[in-house]
Design an enzyme around this catalytic site. Sequence first.
Site, PDB file in Angstrom:
ATOM      1  N   GLY A  11      36.613  44.061  51.978  1.00 15.87           N
ATOM      2  CA  GLY A  11      37.070  43.595  50.671  1.00 15.87           C
ATOM      3  C   GLY A  11      37.520  42.141  50.708  1.00 15.87           C
ATOM      4  N   GLN A  12      38.068  41.701  49.573  1.00 13.10           N
ATOM      5  CA  GLN A  12      38.421  40.279  49.445  1.00 13.10           C
ATOM      6  C   GLN A  12      39.511  39.884  50.435  1.00 13.10           C
ATOM      7  OE1 GLN A  12      40.591  39.099  45.990  1.00 13.10           O
ATOM      8  NE2 GLN A  12      39.793  37.013  46.000  1.00 13.10           N
ATOM      9  N   ARG A  36      31.723  51.127  53.832  1.00 10.56           N
ATOM     10  CA  ARG A  36      30.368  50.545  53.869  1.00 10.56           C
ATOM     11  C   ARG A  36      30.176  49.870  55.225  1.00 10.56           C
ATOM     12  NH1 ARG A  36      30.666  45.977  50.252  1.00 10.56           N
ATOM     13  NH2 ARG A  36      32.912  46.222  50.329  1.00 10.56           N
ATOM     14  N   TYR A 142      46.308  51.131  37.567  1.00 11.67           N
ATOM     15  CA  TYR A 142      46.467  50.405  38.839  1.00 11.67           C
ATOM     16  C   TYR A 142      47.953  50.115  39.084  1.00 11.67           C
ATOM     17  CZ  TYR A 142      45.799  46.614  42.252  1.00 11.67           C
ATOM     18  OH  TYR A 142      45.845  45.813  43.355  1.00 11.67           O
ATOM     19  N   LYS A 146      50.614  51.312  42.016  1.00 14.43           N
ATOM     20  CA  LYS A 146      51.329  50.341  42.854  1.00 14.43           C
ATOM     21  C   LYS A 146      52.847  50.591  42.821  1.00 14.43           C
ATOM     22  CE  LYS A 146      48.003  48.200  44.799  1.00 14.43           C
ATOM     23  NZ  LYS A 146      47.827  48.333  46.263  1.00 14.43           N
TER      24      LYS A 146
HETATM   25  N1  SER Z   1      44.019  40.875  41.520  1.00 15.76           N
HETATM   26  C1  SER Z   1      44.437  42.197  41.144  1.00 15.76           C
HETATM   27  C2  SER Z   1      43.691  42.669  39.957  1.00 15.76           C
HETATM   28  O1  SER Z   1      43.341  41.845  39.140  1.00 15.76           O
HETATM   29  C3  SER Z   1      45.919  42.214  40.863  1.00 15.76           C
HETATM   30  O2  SER Z   1      46.579  42.754  41.938  1.00 15.76           O
HETATM   31  O3  SER Z   1      43.505  43.831  39.801  1.00 15.76           O
END
Ligand code: SER
Length: 328
Positions: A11-12, A36, A142, A146
């Site tokens: 990932g990033q 992956r 999301y 968190k």
């Molecule tokens: N960069 C993330 C998002 O945009 C924020 O934690 O979901």
Amino acid sequence: MPRVLITGALGQVGTELTLALRERYGVSEVLATDIRTPSPDHPAASGPFKLLDGLDAAGLLSTVQEQGIQEIYHLAALLSAVAEAKPALAWHLNMQSLINVLDTAHACQCRVFAPSSIAVFGPDTPRNLAPQLTSLRPTSMYGVTKVAGELLCDDYARRYGVDVRGLRYPGLISASAPPGGGTTDYSVQMYHAAARGEPYTCFLSSNTALEMLFMPDAVRATLDLMDAPRESLRYPNAYNLAGMSLTPAAIAAEIRRQLHRFDLPHFEVEYAPDPVRQAIADGWPSSIDDAAARQDWHWRPAYDLRRMTGEMLSALTHHPTGGIIHGT
Ligand code: SER
């Protein structure tokens, strides 16, 4: 020298953190994992790699035991825009994988890094300079995962003494790996479009201000937090982290200011806000107060918009100018 395992290594954040940890501890000490297989030229393929799903509790536990892992960086997660589209999957994946990591850490006495996000904040949070301690009532799935994740980490620390740490990452900007499915992804897409000499249609409105951070700063913050003495950390798994509060218009303007350094043509940006991502962004603060991180483990970002833009365009255009700016 800890043996390290990274989930979500493709990932990033994982891509750059894998490189940084291998540089620090040695290539063979850092096991990159993802669901992956990396392409041969991906940084994760430069050393040990294993296919591993964070939802596979038994696979995670046996890997950690067999490899003598002492630190886990748990980066696998669904980001905000995808999580809004698939809330049940986001809850399951983000929470269950974290539980599996924390259970494994408890069983094997590992330290853990589990990132949080500016998504923990919601419309009740002060919009400017969101404080460290404030209302956490997010209006995205999301964000819900968190907030729950931060509390779960607190609970494992209190109940079992697991040393788990985390940062509330702002939007992260990087040249090497693209983000996947977040609300702040527009910033990275904008740099890519400019570097290709193409116009860009932005999915947030031009004046939507959000906190952003350049990846080298985010990686350094992560390593510094993990290095800090535990007793100096008042909020071990939930530090606010700030770099620069930016709007799409501000990034576009800075890109335009530097186009000539990279022989790039004029950069056109149109704004076509996507209702889902605009609503997520509107629920987040426009800037973050990271005074606690500055006090407790001496956090300071090194990059501002100008310097980051120089480095992004330099990396994406492979331009000999380099990212160093001698006053344009
Ligand atoms: N960069 C993330 C998002 O945009 C924020 O934690 O979901």
